[in-house]
Enzyme design. Structure first.
Site, short mmCIF file in Angstrom:
data_model
loop_
_atom_site.label_atom_id
_atom_site.label_comp_id
_atom_site.label_asym_id
_atom_site.label_seq_id
_atom_site.Cartn_x
_atom_site.Cartn_y
_atom_site.Cartn_z
N HIS A 37 64.76 57.69 -17.45
CA HIS A 37 64.90 58.80 -16.73
C HIS A 37 66.03 59.53 -17.45
O HIS A 37 65.07 60.43 -18.11
CB HIS A 37 64.49 59.35 -15.49
CG HIS A 37 63.01 58.53 -14.85
ND1 HIS A 37 63.03 58.39 -13.75
CD2 HIS A 37 61.95 58.34 -15.02
CE1 HIS A 37 62.04 58.00 -13.43
NE2 HIS A 37 60.98 57.66 -14.45
N MET A 184 65.16 49.47 -15.42
CA MET A 184 65.03 49.78 -14.25
C MET A 184 62.96 50.21 -13.76
O MET A 184 63.10 50.94 -15.04
CB MET A 184 65.85 51.41 -14.46
CG MET A 184 67.85 51.55 -14.28
SD MET A 184 68.52 52.78 -14.31
CE MET A 184 70.20 51.67 -14.43
P1 AMP Z 1 57.71 57.14 -14.73
O1 AMP Z 1 58.07 57.30 -13.85
O2 AMP Z 1 57.59 55.28 -14.03
O3 AMP Z 1 56.00 57.62 -14.92
O4 AMP Z 1 58.32 56.74 -16.33
C1 AMP Z 1 58.40 57.95 -16.82
C2 AMP Z 1 59.42 57.71 -18.70
O5 AMP Z 1 60.01 57.28 -18.37
C3 AMP Z 1 58.07 57.18 -19.07
O6 AMP Z 1 58.55 57.42 -20.75
C4 AMP Z 1 58.69 56.05 -19.14
O7 AMP Z 1 58.82 54.71 -19.72
C5 AMP Z 1 60.38 55.94 -19.07
N1 AMP Z 1 60.82 55.14 -18.00
C6 AMP Z 1 60.85 53.98 -17.04
N2 AMP Z 1 61.85 53.55 -16.97
C7 AMP Z 1 62.88 53.85 -17.52
C8 AMP Z 1 63.68 52.62 -18.20
N3 AMP Z 1 64.31 51.66 -17.76
N4 AMP Z 1 64.50 52.90 -19.49
C9 AMP Z 1 63.58 53.68 -20.30
N5 AMP Z 1 62.29 54.46 -19.76
C10 AMP Z 1 61.82 54.52 -19.07
#
Ligand code: AMP
Length: 287
Positions: A37, A184
């Site tokens: 994030h 991650m």
């Molecule tokens: P989430 O909180 O898991 O819904 O993710 C929120 C945003 O962070 C989304 O756009 C995800 O694609 C991005 N995201 C989550 N994990 C990663 C990661 N390991 N690397 C890059 N972006 C991420």
């Protein structure tokens, strides 16, 4: 750093910043923040003066048997991480602020959403597109940053923004991984020590397939898919899907395909993890 729980206050903040000529970037998240994030926040800084992180565990993108109640939450830690990373404002609404009890309007993307994750999570992307549209209307950003980690989500959002004419630039940031290659994810917290030790097989299997695809001009996708499944199962995973698709359209790769998405969803125990890599078909990329 400002923290808003209320849509009207969030909008007032953004309108004020816009009136001062500032560019606003939004980073939508479900919280339990990690370095992935924060990489999106760093990317946001390259495009905007004002960075708003939204933190909302969106109930409508979880299926009835999924992990909504168990989804990890740590508001204090999230706020601290955002402050340390120079975020300007957090939007962290309660579910009732986003969804009044008689909520009845949905944003549905029909072409890309039923593929890949949409097969085992049929209502997931309807929840994603609806909440992202609402978050865009709350934050009023010029730019929005999403992660390649959720490759299909990024495509679905891009299509929604184009089809509904949101005046927002969508930026996709690369996947951030642990040292052993595991992407991650907030959901990695669910993994037992044994499952955590097994999970890096995901990226190993993807990398091997990527190397094969990049090296050879003609490829047997079915064989490649079977090989990834074999490796994931041998590594202790239970495969939901392994798909090899055109990275721009999610269609089966065709003569015009130059970038191939290899995407997987795999369970370790009860935890469903997703990951992907992109293989550039060198022979075609030059044409
Ligand atoms: P989430 O909180 O898991 O819904 O993710 C929120 C945003 O962070 C989304 O756009 C995800 O694609 C991005 N995201 C989550 N994990 C990663 C990661 N390991 N690397 C890059 N972006 C991420």
């Amino acid at each position: 750093m400002d923290v808003f729980e209320n849509i009207a206050e969030m909008q007032a903040y953004s309108l004020d910043k816009k009136s001062q000529g500032h560019i606003i970037a939004v980073v939508p998240t479900m919280g339990y923040l990690h370095e992935g994030h924060m990489a999106l926040v760093a990317e946001a800084r390259r495009h905007a003066e004002i960075i708003v992180v939204t933190i909302f565990v969106n109930p409508t993108q979880f299926g009835p048997k999924e992990d909504l109640a168990a989804y990890p939450r740590d508001r204090e830690r999230d706020v601290r991480m955002c402050r340390q990373n120079d975020v300007d404002a957090i939007f962290i609404p309660e579910a009732g602020e986003m969804y009044p009890s008689d909520f009845s309007t949905w944003v549905i993307e029909e072409k890309l959403s039923p593929e890949l994750c949409g097969k085992s999570r049929p209502t997931h992307f309807r929840g994603v597109t609806t909440v992202v549209a609402k978050l865009f209307n709350a934050v009023l950003p010029d730019v929005a940053i999403f992660g390649q980690k959720d490759a299909q989500q990024a495509l679905v959002i891009g299509r929604m923004v184009r089809d509904l004419n949101f005046p927002i630039d969508i930026i996709i940031a690369p996947i951030v991984r642990e040292k052993d290659g595991l992407a991650m994810s907030s959901r990695n917290k669910y993994l037992s020590p044994q499952e955590r030790a097994q999970a890096p097989v995901i990226f190993r299997s993807l990398q091997a397939a990527q190397a094969k695809l990049t090296a050879s001009a003609s490829t047997d996708f079915a064989e490649l898919q079977s090989e990834i499944i074999r490796q994931l199962e041998a590594g202790g995973g239970r495969v939901d899907y392994v798909e090899i698709r055109d990275a721009a359209t999610l269609a089966e790769p065709g003569a015009e395909t130059v970038r191939i998405l290899i995407a997987v969803a795999v369970f370790f125990g009860a935890t469903r993890l997703i990951d992907n890599v992109i293989a550039e078909l060198k022979s075609k990329a030059k044409v």
